[in-house]
Design a protein around this motif. Structure first.
Motif, PDB file in Angstrom:
ATOM      1  N   PHE A  29      64.650 -86.261 -40.533  1.00 32.41           N
ATOM      2  CA  PHE A  29      63.410 -87.021 -40.801  1.00 32.41           C
ATOM      3  C   PHE A  29      63.753 -88.416 -41.202  1.00 32.41           C
ATOM      4  CE2 PHE A  29      62.632 -82.404 -41.209  1.00 32.41           C
ATOM      5  CZ  PHE A  29      61.395 -82.537 -41.050  1.00 32.41           C
ATOM      6  N   THR A  30      62.890 -89.266 -41.120  1.00 31.88           N
ATOM      7  CA  THR A  30      63.034 -90.453 -41.314  1.00 31.88           C
ATOM      8  C   THR A  30      61.619 -91.073 -42.310  1.00 31.88           C
ATOM      9  OG1 THR A  30      64.225 -91.489 -39.429  1.00 31.88           O
ATOM     10  CG2 THR A  30      63.077 -93.009 -40.596  1.00 31.88           C
ATOM     11  N   ILE A  31      62.004 -91.565 -43.510  1.00 32.44           N
ATOM     12  CA  ILE A  31      61.170 -91.991 -44.197  1.00 32.44           C
ATOM     13  C   ILE A  31      61.143 -93.555 -44.428  1.00 32.44           C
ATOM     14  CG2 ILE A  31      60.093 -92.084 -46.627  1.00 32.44           C
ATOM     15  CD1 ILE A  31      61.212 -89.213 -46.987  1.00 32.44           C
ATOM     16  N   ASN A  32      59.711 -94.118 -44.148  1.00 33.43           N
ATOM     17  CA  ASN A  32      59.731 -95.618 -44.237  1.00 33.43           C
ATOM     18  C   ASN A  32      59.655 -95.877 -45.806  1.00 33.43           C
ATOM     19  OD1 ASN A  32      59.589 -96.126 -41.587  1.00 33.43           O
ATOM     20  ND2 ASN A  32      57.254 -95.979 -41.590  1.00 33.43           N
ATOM     21  N   TRP A 238      65.993 -78.892 -42.285  1.00 31.41           N
ATOM     22  CA  TRP A 238      65.827 -79.513 -40.895  1.00 31.41           C
ATOM     23  C   TRP A 238      66.847 -78.788 -40.078  1.00 31.41           C
ATOM     24  CZ3 TRP A 238      66.341 -82.607 -45.758  1.00 31.41           C
ATOM     25  CH2 TRP A 238      67.704 -82.740 -46.027  1.00 31.41           C
ATOM     26  N   SER A 239      66.538 -78.922 -38.952  1.00 32.73           N
ATOM     27  CA  SER A 239      67.486 -78.251 -38.142  1.00 32.73           C
ATOM     28  C   SER A 239      68.599 -79.015 -37.458  1.00 32.73           C
ATOM     29  CB  SER A 239      66.731 -78.125 -36.412  1.00 32.73           C
ATOM     30  OG  SER A 239      66.154 -79.270 -36.079  1.00 32.73           O
ATOM     31  N   ARG A 240      69.620 -78.437 -36.927  1.00 28.77           N
ATOM     32  CA  ARG A 240      70.710 -79.234 -36.646  1.00 28.77           C
ATOM     33  C   ARG A 240      71.130 -78.965 -35.275  1.00 28.77           C
ATOM     34  NH1 ARG A 240      75.128 -75.478 -39.923  1.00 28.77           N
ATOM     35  NH2 ARG A 240      74.652 -73.419 -39.142  1.00 28.77           N
ATOM     36  N   SER A 241      72.092 -79.931 -34.482  1.00 27.77           N
ATOM     37  CA  SER A 241      72.598 -79.467 -33.247  1.00 27.77           C
ATOM     38  C   SER A 241      73.718 -78.799 -33.376  1.00 27.77           C
ATOM     39  CB  SER A 241      73.010 -80.925 -32.656  1.00 27.77           C
ATOM     40  OG  SER A 241      73.659 -80.900 -31.693  1.00 27.77           O
ATOM     41  N   SER A 247      76.336 -82.619 -39.602  1.00 28.51           N
ATOM     42  CA  SER A 247      75.110 -83.810 -39.776  1.00 28.51           C
ATOM     43  C   SER A 247      74.203 -83.221 -40.691  1.00 28.51           C
ATOM     44  CB  SER A 247      74.691 -84.132 -38.446  1.00 28.51           C
ATOM     45  OG  SER A 247      74.147 -83.211 -37.641  1.00 28.51           O
ATOM     46  N   ARG A 248      73.825 -82.255 -40.732  1.00 35.08           N
ATOM     47  CA  ARG A 248      72.990 -81.645 -41.821  1.00 35.08           C
ATOM     48  C   ARG A 248      73.030 -82.148 -43.289  1.00 35.08           C
ATOM     49  NH1 ARG A 248      71.727 -75.429 -42.170  1.00 35.08           N
ATOM     50  NH2 ARG A 248      70.837 -75.641 -40.391  1.00 35.08           N
ATOM     51  N   ASN A 249      74.253 -82.420 -43.615  1.00 30.69           N
ATOM     52  CA  ASN A 249      74.636 -83.091 -44.796  1.00 30.69           C
ATOM     53  C   ASN A 249      74.593 -84.412 -44.974  1.00 30.69           C
ATOM     54  OD1 ASN A 249      75.315 -80.375 -45.805  1.00 30.69           O
ATOM     55  ND2 ASN A 249      77.328 -80.256 -44.449  1.00 30.69           N
ATOM     56  N   GLU A 264      64.261 -98.063 -44.291  1.00 33.70           N
ATOM     57  CA  GLU A 264      64.122 -96.514 -44.210  1.00 33.70           C
ATOM     58  C   GLU A 264      65.159 -95.870 -44.471  1.00 33.70           C
ATOM     59  OE1 GLU A 264      63.331 -96.600 -40.026  1.00 33.70           O
ATOM     60  OE2 GLU A 264      65.213 -95.879 -39.446  1.00 33.70           O
ATOM     61  N   ILE A 265      64.907 -94.685 -44.850  1.00 33.29           N
ATOM     62  CA  ILE A 265      65.798 -93.649 -45.286  1.00 33.29           C
ATOM     63  C   ILE A 265      65.853 -92.486 -44.323  1.00 33.29           C
ATOM     64  CG2 ILE A 265      64.531 -92.662 -47.009  1.00 33.29           C
ATOM     65  CD1 ILE A 265      67.128 -91.939 -48.517  1.00 33.29           C
ATOM     66  N   THR A 266      67.014 -91.818 -43.735  1.00 29.21           N
ATOM     67  CA  THR A 266      66.979 -90.562 -42.687  1.00 29.21           C
ATOM     68  C   THR A 266      67.743 -89.711 -43.361  1.00 29.21           C
ATOM     69  OG1 THR A 266      66.818 -92.048 -40.812  1.00 29.21           O
ATOM     70  CG2 THR A 266      67.582 -89.955 -40.630  1.00 29.21           C
ATOM     71  N   PHE A 267      67.161 -88.553 -43.122  1.00 30.81           N
ATOM     72  CA  PHE A 267      67.661 -87.442 -43.969  1.00 30.81           C
ATOM     73  C   PHE A 267      68.134 -86.333 -42.636  1.00 30.81           C
ATOM     74  CE2 PHE A 267      64.838 -88.670 -47.417  1.00 30.81           C
ATOM     75  CZ  PHE A 267      65.915 -88.454 -48.360  1.00 30.81           C
ATOM     76  N   GLY A 268      69.565 -86.079 -42.751  1.00 28.54           N
ATOM     77  CA  GLY A 268      69.840 -85.016 -41.572  1.00 28.54           C
ATOM     78  C   GLY A 268      70.497 -85.898 -40.505  1.00 28.54           C
TER      79      GLY A 268
END
Length: 482
Positions: A29-32, A238-241, A247-249, A264-268
């Motif tokens: 997830f990316t939040i502006n 959130w899902s992960r590959s 990368s989830r962390n 922006e900040i990206t989670f995951g």
């Protein structure tokens, strides 16, 4: 803003960690982020700015309550103002209404549900400036609004918290002012938070954001379940590959350098388009993670090509902090940096032209800041410059307890001096409290703008990654106020 910790440098990445993350572009997830700057007019025509970046989260159900929060790597709790808080400071913000959420539960520090009309735990959290007093609530938290991820996205943000142990009990609470569930969507979870019933006017009264989303390590939180990001990663918010489960962390922070560039900040994970072509992440293990801060080793500091003896004993540290707008350095180091970095201003690009470089050798990467990243015009009055040699005045740099004061940046006016214009570094003098080492520097907005920064909250080996950031346009120049 922050306390103490170290980094083990020269960390060698496994081949799979160095690979592209384009195969894991699902579920992050990316939040502006919005940027707020508040001018603080001070002496000698200098205009200082408090600066902060914030974004939106959703709290409660069935109708989510939208709240703006600052994502702060220097604190460890999600704190939102309550409708029970009726001060002018709280009224100036959107407030969380616990009774409007059918998923909300009143809890104590240990997570147990509080019976109606029973005494309950209460906590006071102190920051570099300001404090909040609150109670504990568990409710549904959604991190921003899920946005489609672009091709090439990778999987994977001061309010420095300085005290969290003032725990008490309260039974008498004011009533809140008047004012069928979907399945838990991706990016959402049930989490513990601090619901503020008191908030100090400074600094919360002057900022647009409503609350604080702490992104320090889980040891900075009262319990691990109060660290929302860590909990979200553990429960799979959130899902992960399958190829990059770690990368989830990760969360990553990108700060724009112009008004047109979206922060922006990206989670995951992180987004590869923010990494400068030819650059890659250099990772550093966090030192003394038990203290909760994103602290890494500084092997050497160089100013204008000269090695400074200050770090020769191997004890220098750096804290990566999203809540600090300028460079923070110990007062014992500031004057030497000013002397080495003072230079003549360019008439075409005031304090943004060629000049001495400030370098922080972190082991796997050397952070390099040019005058456009750190410098401002020097203001001279009565044979001295404001705030001592290159530092901010005492009012801006420290609060009465000697802690780091609010984030401040400095714009300038040169109307007070009719001399050759000289440039000096923008520095905030800090004396770090225990458990931070006294030779700790804070790398805030100037570094986070120049280097795309990823924070890996791995429970065994937390680490920080820095890569040169890709900015389509050059940095906006400092503004002159005549």
């Amino acid at each position: 803003m922050s306390p103490t910790a170290h980094i083990l440098v020269l960390f060698t990445l496994a081949a799979c960690h160095e690979a592209s993350f384009s195969d894991s572009a699902h579920g992050s997830f990316t939040i502006n982020l919005k940027r707020q700057q508040i001018p603080l007019h001070s002496e000698d025509g200098v205009v200082q700015h408090k600066s902060t970046y914030y974004g939106q989260i959703q709290v409660g159900s069935p109708k989510p309550q939208l709240l703006d929060v600052v994502f702060d790597t220097g604190s460890g709790h999600l704190v939102v103002p309550s409708a029970m808080c009726r001060s002018n400071t709280c009224r100036s913000h959107k407030r969380y209404r616990r009774k409007a959420s059918v998923t909300a539960e009143d809890i104590d520090l240990d997570g147990s549900v509080v019976a109606p009309n029973s005494a309950r735990d209460q906590i006071t959290i102190s920051y570099g400036t300001g404090e909040v007093t609150g109670i504990f609530v568990r409710d549904r938290i959604c991190i921003g609004q899920p946005t489609p991820q672009l091709p090439g996205e990778s999987r994977g943000s001061s309010l420095l918290q300085v005290e969290t142990n003032r725990l008490s009990q309260t039974k008498e609470l004011p009533a809140e002012e008047d004012v069928a569930l979907d399945p838990m969507p991706n990016g959402c979870l049930l989490a513990n938070m601090v619901v503020a019933i008191e908030m100090s006017a400074e600094p919360f009264g002057s900022f647009d954001f409503d609350g604080i989303f702490g992104l320090g390590l889980s040891s900075l939180s009262q319990t691990p379940d109060f660290n929302v990001f860590d909990l979200a990663a553990r429960v799979g918010a959130w899902s992960r590959s399958p190829s990059t489960p770690w990368s989830r962390n990760i969360f990553s922070v990108f700060l724009g350098v112009t008004d047109e560039e979206q922060s922006e900040i990206t989670f995951g994970g992180f987004r590869e388009e923010h990494v400068k072509p030819g650059s890659s992440f250099a990772w550093h293990e966090v030192r003394e993670a038990e203290h909760g801060y994103w602290q890494i080793d500084v092997l050497e500091i160089r100013a204008n090509g000269q090695v400074i003896d200050y770090c020769k004993d191997g004890s220098c540290r750096a804290v990566l902090d999203t809540g600090t707008s300028i460079l923070g350095v110990p007062s014992s180091l500031g004057p030497e940096l000013v002397d080495l970095l003072r230079h003549s201003s360019s008439s075409e690009m005031p304090c943004a032209g060629p000049g001495p470089v400030l370098e922080f050798d972190l082991g796997n990467v050397t952070v390099k800041l040019n005058p456009e990243d750190y410098a401002r015009p020097e203001v001279v009055t009565d044979g001295s410059y404001e705030g001592g040699p290159g530092g901010l005045s005492a009012r801006e740099k420290l609060d009465s307890s000697g802690q780091v004061a609010e984030s401040s940046t400095v714009a300038f006016a040169s109307s007070s001096v009719a001399r050759e214009q000289m440039c000096v570094p923008m520095l905030m003098h800090i004396e770090m409290p225990y458990p931070l080492h006294y030779k700790t520097v804070i790398l805030g907005e100037p570094v986070l703008q120049k280097y795309y920064t990823a924070f890996d909250m791995d429970r065994v080996t937390p680490r920080v990654g820095l890569a040169e950031a890709h900015h389509p346009k050059p940095r906006s120049p400092l503004r002159m106020f005549l």
